[in-house]
Design a protein around this motif. Structure first.
Motif, mmCIF file in Angstrom:
data_model
loop_
_atom_site.group_PDB
_atom_site.id
_atom_site.type_symbol
_atom_site.label_atom_id
_atom_site.label_comp_id
_atom_site.label_asym_id
_atom_site.label_seq_id
_atom_site.Cartn_x
_atom_site.Cartn_y
_atom_site.Cartn_z
ATOM 1 N N ILE A 47 13.229 8.411 -6.708
ATOM 2 C CA ILE A 47 13.076 8.202 -5.269
ATOM 3 C C ILE A 47 12.100 7.062 -4.996
ATOM 4 N N VAL A 48 10.973 7.068 -5.692
ATOM 5 C CA VAL A 48 9.972 6.014 -5.506
ATOM 6 C C VAL A 48 10.568 4.648 -5.864
ATOM 7 N N GLU A 49 11.276 4.568 -6.988
ATOM 8 C CA GLU A 49 11.866 3.296 -7.408
ATOM 9 C C GLU A 49 12.966 2.829 -6.459
ATOM 10 N N LEU A 50 13.750 3.755 -5.913
ATOM 11 C CA LEU A 50 14.778 3.379 -4.940
ATOM 12 C C LEU A 50 14.167 2.759 -3.694
ATOM 13 N N GLN A 51 12.922 3.094 -3.404
ATOM 14 C CA GLN A 51 12.221 2.540 -2.246
ATOM 15 C C GLN A 51 11.368 1.329 -2.627
ATOM 16 N N GLY A 52 11.561 0.822 -3.843
ATOM 17 C CA GLY A 52 10.869 -0.379 -4.278
ATOM 18 C C GLY A 52 9.466 -0.138 -4.815
ATOM 19 N N GLY A 53 9.118 1.112 -5.090
ATOM 20 C CA GLY A 53 7.784 1.429 -5.585
ATOM 21 C C GLY A 53 7.740 1.688 -7.073
ATOM 22 N N LYS A 54 6.548 2.053 -7.546
ATOM 23 C CA LYS A 54 6.338 2.389 -8.956
ATOM 24 C C LYS A 54 5.573 3.699 -9.035
ATOM 25 N N LEU A 55 5.949 4.565 -9.942
ATOM 26 C CA LEU A 55 5.257 5.821 -10.171
ATOM 27 C C LEU A 55 4.871 5.881 -11.644
ATOM 28 N N SER A 56 3.603 6.185 -11.918
ATOM 29 C CA SER A 56 3.146 6.275 -13.307
ATOM 30 C C SER A 56 2.189 7.445 -13.460
ATOM 31 N N ILE A 57 1.994 7.861 -14.710
ATOM 32 C CA ILE A 57 1.081 8.959 -15.024
ATOM 33 C C ILE A 57 0.191 8.538 -16.181
ATOM 34 N N GLU A 58 -1.089 8.841 -16.056
ATOM 35 C CA GLU A 58 -2.049 8.656 -17.151
ATOM 36 C C GLU A 58 -2.549 10.035 -17.544
ATOM 37 N N ILE A 59 -2.670 10.278 -18.844
ATOM 38 C CA ILE A 59 -3.092 11.588 -19.344
ATOM 39 C C ILE A 59 -4.267 11.427 -20.291
ATOM 40 N N ASP A 60 -5.229 12.339 -20.153
ATOM 41 C CA ASP A 60 -6.358 12.419 -21.077
ATOM 42 C C ASP A 60 -6.602 13.895 -21.347
ATOM 43 N N GLY A 61 -5.966 14.419 -22.396
ATOM 44 C CA GLY A 61 -6.074 15.849 -22.708
ATOM 45 C C GLY A 61 -5.370 16.676 -21.654
ATOM 46 N N ASP A 62 -6.149 17.470 -20.890
ATOM 47 C CA ASP A 62 -5.545 18.286 -19.840
ATOM 48 C C ASP A 62 -5.721 17.649 -18.452
ATOM 49 N N TYR A 63 -6.324 16.458 -18.402
ATOM 50 C CA TYR A 63 -6.552 15.759 -17.143
ATOM 51 C C TYR A 63 -5.428 14.752 -16.935
ATOM 52 N N PHE A 64 -4.879 14.696 -15.717
ATOM 53 C CA PHE A 64 -3.842 13.713 -15.465
ATOM 54 C C PHE A 64 -4.045 13.040 -14.115
ATOM 55 N N LYS A 65 -3.538 11.819 -14.042
ATOM 56 C CA LYS A 65 -3.619 11.018 -12.825
ATOM 57 C C LYS A 65 -2.240 10.421 -12.561
ATOM 58 N N VAL A 66 -1.697 10.727 -11.397
ATOM 59 C CA VAL A 66 -0.412 10.183 -10.974
ATOM 60 C C VAL A 66 -0.698 9.059 -9.984
ATOM 61 N N THR A 67 -0.070 7.908 -10.190
ATOM 62 C CA THR A 67 -0.259 6.765 -9.295
ATOM 63 C C THR A 67 1.093 6.327 -8.740
ATOM 64 N N VAL A 68 1.142 6.178 -7.419
ATOM 65 C CA VAL A 68 2.343 5.681 -6.747
ATOM 66 C C VAL A 68 1.939 4.407 -6.012
ATOM 67 N N VAL A 69 2.678 3.328 -6.245
ATOM 68 C CA VAL A 69 2.375 2.035 -5.624
ATOM 69 C C VAL A 69 3.601 1.576 -4.836
ATOM 70 N N PHE A 70 3.353 1.235 -3.569
ATOM 71 C CA PHE A 70 4.394 0.665 -2.723
ATOM 72 C C PHE A 70 3.921 -0.680 -2.195
ATOM 73 N N ARG A 71 4.842 -1.592 -2.042
ATOM 74 C CA ARG A 71 4.564 -2.870 -1.408
ATOM 75 C C ARG A 71 4.402 -2.661 0.078
ATOM 76 N N LYS A 72 3.450 -3.358 0.693
ATOM 77 C CA LYS A 72 3.313 -3.303 2.156
ATOM 78 C C LYS A 72 4.376 -4.195 2.759
ATOM 79 N N TRP A 73 4.960 -3.741 3.830
ATOM 80 C CA TRP A 73 5.978 -4.522 4.540
ATOM 81 C C TRP A 73 5.362 -5.127 5.785
ATOM 82 N N ALA A 74 5.736 -6.341 6.079
ATOM 83 C CA ALA A 74 5.266 -6.984 7.303
ATOM 84 C C ALA A 74 5.981 -6.382 8.505
ATOM 85 N N ARG A 75 5.233 -6.119 9.554
ATOM 86 C CA ARG A 75 5.825 -5.584 10.781
ATOM 87 C C ARG A 75 6.441 -6.716 11.589
ATOM 88 N N ALA A 76 7.492 -6.395 12.284
ATOM 89 C CA ALA A 76 8.142 -7.387 13.158
ATOM 90 C C ALA A 76 7.147 -7.825 14.225
#
Length: 93
Positions: free
Chosen positions: A62-91
């Motif tokens: 879903i994130v990629e279909l909207q032009g974004g990126k989703l990633s996960i970083e793991i350190d043992g039992d700790y995790f971080k999910v990152t979602v990045v979207f491009r900002k769109w210019a408003r009309a």
């Protein structure tokens, strides 16, 4: 997990909007984070309760279909999910 905190950050950087979610898992994740995006993959291999293991694969699609990126970083039992979207210019701006 009970008695843990979920940390959520949302911020802007240049032409991006970045969402991060940080938490701990009930068990140590001892394999490559990219495997979590595979269909039917579960972090806890012994788990036989609810869930199909499709959630992260669907979320990433879903994130990629909207032009974004989703990633996960793991350190043992700790995790971080990152979602990045491009900002769109408003009309008109």
């Amino acid at each position: 997990m009970p008695k843990t905190r979920v940390l959520i950050d949302l911020f802007e950087r240049d032409h991006e909007v970045i969402l991060t979610i940080k938490n701990v898992s009930a068990y140590e994740i001892d394999f490559d984070a990219e495997e979590l995006f595979e269909r039917f993959k579960r972090a806890d291999q012994s788990r036989n309760t609810e869930g199909s293991g499709l959630g992260l694969a669907i979320a990433k699609s879903i994130v990629e279909l909207q032009g974004g990126k989703l990633s996960i970083e793991i350190d043992g039992d700790y995790f971080k999910v990152t979602v990045v979207f491009r900002k769109w210019a408003r009309a008109g701006s």
